[in-house]
Design an enzyme around this catalytic site. Structure first.
Site, short mmCIF file in Angstrom:
data_model
loop_
_atom_site.label_atom_id
_atom_site.label_comp_id
_atom_site.label_asym_id
_atom_site.label_seq_id
_atom_site.Cartn_x
_atom_site.Cartn_y
_atom_site.Cartn_z
N THR A 50 66.79 110.16 99.00
CA THR A 50 67.37 110.00 100.32
C THR A 50 68.86 110.32 100.32
OG1 THR A 50 65.70 108.37 100.93
CG2 THR A 50 67.73 108.34 102.21
N TYR A 140 61.98 106.81 87.80
CA TYR A 140 61.74 107.08 89.22
C TYR A 140 60.69 108.18 89.30
CZ TYR A 140 62.99 108.44 94.08
OH TYR A 140 62.97 108.75 95.42
N LYS A 169 60.24 102.80 89.65
CA LYS A 169 60.08 102.94 91.09
C LYS A 169 58.96 103.95 91.31
CE LYS A 169 62.29 104.61 95.34
NZ LYS A 169 63.49 105.25 95.94
N ILE A 211 62.17 99.61 97.27
CA ILE A 211 63.33 100.51 97.37
C ILE A 211 62.91 101.55 98.40
CG2 ILE A 211 65.00 101.96 96.16
CD1 ILE A 211 64.28 100.58 93.56
#
Length: 305
Positions: A50, A140, A169, A211
């Site tokens: 993001t 991630y 994540k 998250i």
């Protein structure tokens, strides 16, 4: 407070605000962090998908980390910046900077574009783990962005071999992937969902938080969903989960983070909704759709003032 306690809850993966001329807007970033903490987020992450990291220099990313760190001064909030890149030397440089300024953990994305094998992924993370043995590292996994998925078996091998690889994540819509990773690693694993509509369902599996990009526009709803789920108030958790559906759709009307940036400019939190090439700002059709979806779930948007 141990690491699990510090990192449990809604960690906001904030976008990187830019000025209308395209520079990183550090004043808007500071406002965003303050707003997040005032509305339930227990920590901040910057530099994830993001945050448009691939459109920034390592120096720009490092300065943004410095800005967030300064904004968090005097709080007990967690700081988990994304420090990964497609290049190992850049990943090591930015992770070293994060360690120097003092972060709780570093979030390391799987290297994108190259499509490494599972053994190559293992070697990539092993190298980083050996370089920073005293820094907690979080993998991630976001195959929609990177064109490579870390298999549960690969992550479990890393988790077993390196004490400082503490969590992951998971940003895959294959919810079975979450379960298999947790099963292989055990309940001590720290796991967050980066898929908005899989955040609440992760809690019963043993996840410790979210998250979620949704925090950029609705941090209170995200934080309250987590709180209701861990308290076992499933009626409240489900009400929030379904209530924010239009806002989740809003985030992806066009490529994230353009819709969220445009909306938050309209709402006055940031000075510009600018994104960097190869992204473009929200089109007129996109703006109309965002307005409609925001209106559908207006009660779940977090007030700015």
């Amino acid at each position: 407070m141990n690491l699990r306690e510090k990192l449990s809850g809604a960690i906001a993966p904030v976008f990187t605000p830019f000025t209308a001329s395209g520079e990183v807007d550090h004043e808007s970033l500071t406002r965003m962090v303050t707003w997040q903490l005032a509305n339930g987020s227990i920590g901040i992450s910057i530099g994830g998908s993001t945050g448009e990291p691939s459109a920034q220099t390592i120096e720009e990313r490092a300065k943004a980390i410095d800005t967030v760190k300064a904004a968090l001064a005097g709080t007990n909030a967690a700081f988990v910046p994304g420090t990964g890149s497609a290049k190992l030397d850049e990943t090591l440089e930015l992770t070293a900077h994060a360690k120097k300024v003092g972060v709780d953990a570093a979030l390391i994305i799987t290297p994108y574009y190259a499509r490494p094998t599972q053994e190559a992924l293992y070697q990539w993370y092993a190298t980083i783990a050996r370089e920073f043995p005293d820094l907690p590292l979080i993998a991630y996994n976001v195959p929609s962005r990177t064109a490579v998925e870390m298999a549960p078996e690969t992550f479990a091998r890393l988790y077993k071999d390196f004490d400082n690889i503490v969590g992951i994540k998971e940003t895959t819509k294959d919810f079975e992937h979450f379960s298999r990773t947790m099963h292989l690693c055990g309940q001590d694993l720290l796991m967050w969902s980066g898929i908005e509509l899989l955040c609440m369902p992760l809690i019963p599996l043993g996840g410790i938080g979210f998250i979620s990009a949704l925090s950029n526009i609705a941090p209170r709803a995200v934080a309250d969903t987590y709180a209701a789920a861990v308290a076992g108030d499933w009626d409240k958790a489900r009400e929030l989960h379904y209530g924010v559906h239009p806002l989740v759709d809003l985030l992806f009307v066009e490529t994230n983070p353009a819709p969220a940036k445009w909306l938050m400019e309209q709402r006055g939190l940031i000075t510009s909704g600018a994104v960097r090439s190869p992204l473009i700002g929200l089109t007129e059709a996109g703006q109309a759709r965002v307005r409609d979806l925001a209106a559908q779930a207006a009660d779940y948007l977090t007030p700015v003032n």
